[in-house]
Design a protein around this motif. Structure first.
Motif, PDB file in Angstrom:
ATOM      1  N   UNK A 266       0.853  -1.191   0.000  1.00 18.60           N
ATOM      2  CA  UNK A 266       0.000   0.000   0.000  1.00 18.60           C
ATOM      3  C   UNK A 266       0.890   1.243   0.000  1.00 18.60           C
ATOM      4  N   UNK A 267       0.696   2.127  -0.981  1.00 21.40           N
ATOM      5  CA  UNK A 267       1.567   3.286  -1.174  1.00 21.40           C
ATOM      6  C   UNK A 267       0.769   4.575  -1.256  1.00 21.40           C
ATOM      7  N   UNK A 268       1.447   5.690  -1.033  1.00 20.09           N
ATOM      8  CA  UNK A 268       0.798   6.993  -1.158  1.00 20.09           C
ATOM      9  C   UNK A 268       0.538   7.346  -2.620  1.00 20.09           C
ATOM     10  N   UNK A 269       1.499   7.031  -3.479  1.00 21.56           N
ATOM     11  CA  UNK A 269       1.404   7.407  -4.890  1.00 21.56           C
ATOM     12  C   UNK A 269       1.597   6.185  -5.785  1.00 21.56           C
ATOM     13  N   UNK A 270       1.385   6.393  -7.064  1.00 24.42           N
ATOM     14  CA  UNK A 270       1.557   5.318  -8.043  1.00 24.42           C
ATOM     15  C   UNK A 270       3.008   4.833  -8.018  1.00 24.42           C
ATOM     16  N   UNK A 271       3.237   3.506  -7.909  1.00 27.50           N
ATOM     17  CA  UNK A 271       4.604   3.004  -7.815  1.00 27.50           C
ATOM     18  C   UNK A 271       5.341   3.019  -9.153  1.00 27.50           C
ATOM     19  N   UNK A 272       6.611   3.350  -9.083  1.00 29.35           N
ATOM     20  CA  UNK A 272       7.521   3.243 -10.234  1.00 29.35           C
ATOM     21  C   UNK A 272       8.436   2.060  -9.923  1.00 29.35           C
ATOM     22  N   UNK A 273       8.210   0.914 -10.583  1.00 26.07           N
ATOM     23  CA  UNK A 273       8.892  -0.311 -10.152  1.00 26.07           C
ATOM     24  C   UNK A 273       9.506  -1.062 -11.332  1.00 26.07           C
ATOM     25  N   UNK A 274      10.468  -1.909 -10.995  1.00 29.44           N
ATOM     26  CA  UNK A 274      11.060  -2.864 -11.942  1.00 29.44           C
ATOM     27  C   UNK A 274      11.416  -4.108 -11.135  1.00 29.44           C
ATOM     28  N   UNK A 275      11.660  -5.229 -11.805  1.00 30.75           N
ATOM     29  CA  UNK A 275      11.972  -6.463 -11.064  1.00 30.75           C
ATOM     30  C   UNK A 275      12.773  -7.416 -11.951  1.00 30.75           C
ATOM     31  N   UNK A 276      13.423  -8.366 -11.293  1.00 26.25           N
ATOM     32  CA  UNK A 276      14.149  -9.431 -11.999  1.00 26.25           C
ATOM     33  C   UNK A 276      14.267 -10.639 -11.081  1.00 26.25           C
ATOM     34  N   UNK A 277      14.572 -11.793 -11.665  1.00 23.68           N
ATOM     35  CA  UNK A 277      14.688 -13.040 -10.909  1.00 23.68           C
ATOM     36  C   UNK A 277      16.160 -13.431 -10.759  1.00 23.68           C
ATOM     37  N   UNK A 278      16.479 -14.090  -9.652  1.00 26.20           N
ATOM     38  CA  UNK A 278      17.807 -14.653  -9.408  1.00 26.20           C
ATOM     39  C   UNK A 278      17.665 -16.134  -9.070  1.00 26.20           C
ATOM     40  N   UNK A 279      18.695 -16.908  -9.401  1.00 27.53           N
ATOM     41  CA  UNK A 279      18.677 -18.352  -9.124  1.00 27.53           C
ATOM     42  C   UNK A 279      19.759 -18.717  -8.114  1.00 27.53           C
ATOM     43  N   UNK A 280      19.594 -19.908  -7.551  1.00 23.28           N
ATOM     44  CA  UNK A 280      20.594 -20.527  -6.655  1.00 23.28           C
ATOM     45  C   UNK A 280      21.060 -19.612  -5.506  1.00 23.28           C
ATOM     46  N   UNK A 281      20.224 -19.295  -4.545  1.00 20.42           N
ATOM     47  CA  UNK A 281      18.830 -19.735  -4.402  1.00 20.42           C
ATOM     48  C   UNK A 281      17.869 -18.853  -5.181  1.00 20.42           C
ATOM     49  N   UNK A 282      16.636 -19.354  -5.334  1.00 24.41           N
ATOM     50  CA  UNK A 282      15.631 -18.648  -6.116  1.00 24.41           C
ATOM     51  C   UNK A 282      15.128 -17.410  -5.366  1.00 24.41           C
ATOM     52  N   UNK A 283      15.174 -16.249  -6.044  1.00 24.01           N
ATOM     53  CA  UNK A 283      14.735 -14.996  -5.437  1.00 24.01           C
ATOM     54  C   UNK A 283      14.066 -14.103  -6.483  1.00 24.01           C
ATOM     55  N   UNK A 284      13.125 -13.304  -6.017  1.00 28.04           N
ATOM     56  CA  UNK A 284      12.545 -12.233  -6.835  1.00 28.04           C
ATOM     57  C   UNK A 284      13.013 -10.919  -6.230  1.00 28.04           C
ATOM     58  N   UNK A 285      13.569 -10.041  -7.057  1.00 31.84           N
ATOM     59  CA  UNK A 285      14.062  -8.739  -6.595  1.00 31.84           C
ATOM     60  C   UNK A 285      13.194  -7.644  -7.215  1.00 31.84           C
ATOM     61  N   UNK A 286      12.660  -6.769  -6.367  1.00 32.87           N
ATOM     62  CA  UNK A 286      11.786  -5.681  -6.828  1.00 32.87           C
ATOM     63  C   UNK A 286      12.397  -4.348  -6.408  1.00 32.87           C
ATOM     64  N   UNK A 287      12.577  -3.454  -7.362  1.00 34.60           N
ATOM     65  CA  UNK A 287      13.090  -2.111  -7.089  1.00 34.60           C
ATOM     66  C   UNK A 287      11.954  -1.101  -7.194  1.00 34.60           C
ATOM     67  N   UNK A 288      11.783  -0.291  -6.142  1.00 38.38           N
ATOM     68  CA  UNK A 288      10.801   0.794  -6.137  1.00 38.38           C
ATOM     69  C   UNK A 288      11.556   2.116  -6.170  1.00 38.38           C
TER      70      UNK A 288
END
Length: 447
Positions: free
Chosen positions: A44-66
């Motif tokens: 939940x945010x005050x304003x519209x989010x400006x985001x990007x994301x990518x996946x990493x392996x070994x171990x499996x991770x999702x990375x989200x940049x705001x």
């Protein structure tokens, strides 16, 4: 304009642009919703989010940049029941104005991320849906395991899909004291599930079994995957004022509802999609004009007639346990009723916006009576009209139907209704004349 004024204006514009450039969005809260095959995380945010994301392996991770966003001081822990996300944490951001979030994953996932504009009780949101790629087999309840065994040894069970309205991100309507519609509907649905699973020859399939959101246009798809014979969607009504009250039963209309309550329910269904964050709402809306013709082409007559027949039975049973808002089934164009091959009804169990009915809907005793009314109606319909390959059909062939004579009924009328001869009814019931008495109980043999 003199040189000083121009200089002041330019300085002011630079200040405003600089402020907007450095003004930071704020994460106000983070909510985590589990479901059997996915996990949803909502920021939940005050304003519209400006985001990007990518996946990493070994171990499996999702990375989200705001971008241009401040951290929330404490991120929520992830309960053990989440089989996809094991931990949510921060990592070193790519610049001082951004936030980097890391989802530590315990299984292969397909991530779907999208922003949602403010609607209802929520402001701007970033939704992260993580779908489990491994898709483990769902664990059946003891009652369903027992039902599966009896399916193997005799004629099949009649499958009733139970749809508890709303869920997860979408609370549905909210009562004056803060009761969520999604909570009430799930409680009633589980009571109905228990009754159906206890009945020989019937078995239930829940569209949702917990507090998570299921898109409206996939609810009947889930019922179809479970080979449902019938689909019942459970809701609690609401209106803009606390006055309206009473239960009602809705069936599909291929036209827009012509009553104010009907229009309200249709609008609420669209609102639920926005709350739940279906990314394909607009696409579905664009294709809406083709839906009516497609449904007609797919011969919905049987499903719509069956739905109406069951709805009439439900209205009769609900009248015994609750005040009715309408004495007859109502018609509306609702997504959860639009399956061309599964007869469907939607039961509004009462107005949660009415303080007295909100209190009733929270009552375990009233919930049980509502579930019983739905169960009795559906069971009675299928006892009279069982699928040919079902256990109910076998039982019907062994036992005569009971009929209590009502005012205005005659032997010829009953013979026509049940498709048998007058002489056969007289012979089975040992009648010496054609005279019937109101309240007289007759055995109706199989045709």
């Amino acid at each position: 304009m003199n040189r000083g004024a121009i200089k002041l204006s330019v300085s002011l514009m630079i200040f405003i642009m600089s402020f907007s450039l450095w003004a930071q969005n704020t994460i106000n809260s983070v909510r985590v919703w589990p479901s059997p095959d996915s996990t949803r995380v909502v920021f939940d945010l005050d304003d519209k989010p400006d985001f990007s994301y990518f996946m990493l392996k070994n171990p499996s991770r999702l990375v989200v940049d705001l971008e241009n966003t401040k951290e929330l001081k404490v991120l929520p822990g992830v309960p053990p029941k989440h089989q996809i996300v094991s931990k949510l944490r921060y990592s070193k951001p790519k610049n001082k104005q951004s936030v980097r979030l890391v989802f530590e994953l315990s299984a292969p996932v397909k991530p779907v991320l999208f922003a949602l504009a403010p609607t209802g009780p929520y402001k701007n949101r970033l939704v992260v849906d993580l779908y489990n790629k491994s898709e483990p087999e769902p664990v059946a309840s003891p009652a369903q395991k027992a039902a599966k065994k009896r399916q193997l040894s005799q004629e099949r069970d009649i499958v009733i899909a139970i749809d508890a309205g709303h869920g997860g991100e979408d609370p549905g309507s909210i009562g004056p004291s803060g009761t969520y519609e999604k909570t009430v509907t799930l409680q009633i649905a589980k009571r109905l599930e228990r009754m159906i699973d206890a009945e020989r020859g019937m078995i239930s399939r829940m569209v949702r079994s917990g507090d998570y959101f299921v898109k409206l246009n996939t609810r009947t798809n889930r019922a179809r995957e479970k080979k449902a014979d019938f689909f019942v969607s459970i809701h609690a009504d609401a209106f803009t004022s606390p006055g309206p009250n009473g239960a009602s039963v809705w069936v599909l209309s291929l036209r827009r509802a012509n009553s104010e309550i009907g229009k309200w329910i249709e609008d609420k269904e669209k609102h639920s999609e926005l709350l739940g964050g279906a990314a394909d709402v607009m696409k579905d809306a664009a294709n809406e004009k083709y839906l009516a013709q497609a449904l007609l082409d797919m011969s919905m007559d049987h499903s719509m007639k069956t739905g109406l027949n069951v709805a009439e039975e439900v209205v009769k049973e609900l009248r015994k346990v609750a005040k009715l808002h309408k004495k007859d089934p109502q018609h509306a164009s609702l997504a959860v009723l639009k399956s061309p091959d599964i007869p469907s009804i939607l039961v509004e169990t009462g107005f949660i916006s009415n303080p007295r009915e909100e209190k009733l809907l929270k009552s375990a005793n009233h919930q049980e009576r509502l579930a019983k009314a739905m169960f009795t109606s559906i069971k009675n319909y299928y006892l009279k009209n069982p699928p040919d390959d079902s256990l109910f059909a076998k039982l019907k062939s062994q036992y005569p139907t009971k009929h209590k004579v009502r005012p205005g009924e005659s032997l010829s009328m009953l013979a026509s209704r049940y498709g048998i001869s007058i002489s056969k009814i007289k012979r089975v019931n040992k009648l010496n004349s054609n005279t019937l008495f109101i309240g007289q109980e007759l055995d109706i043999p199989q045709s």
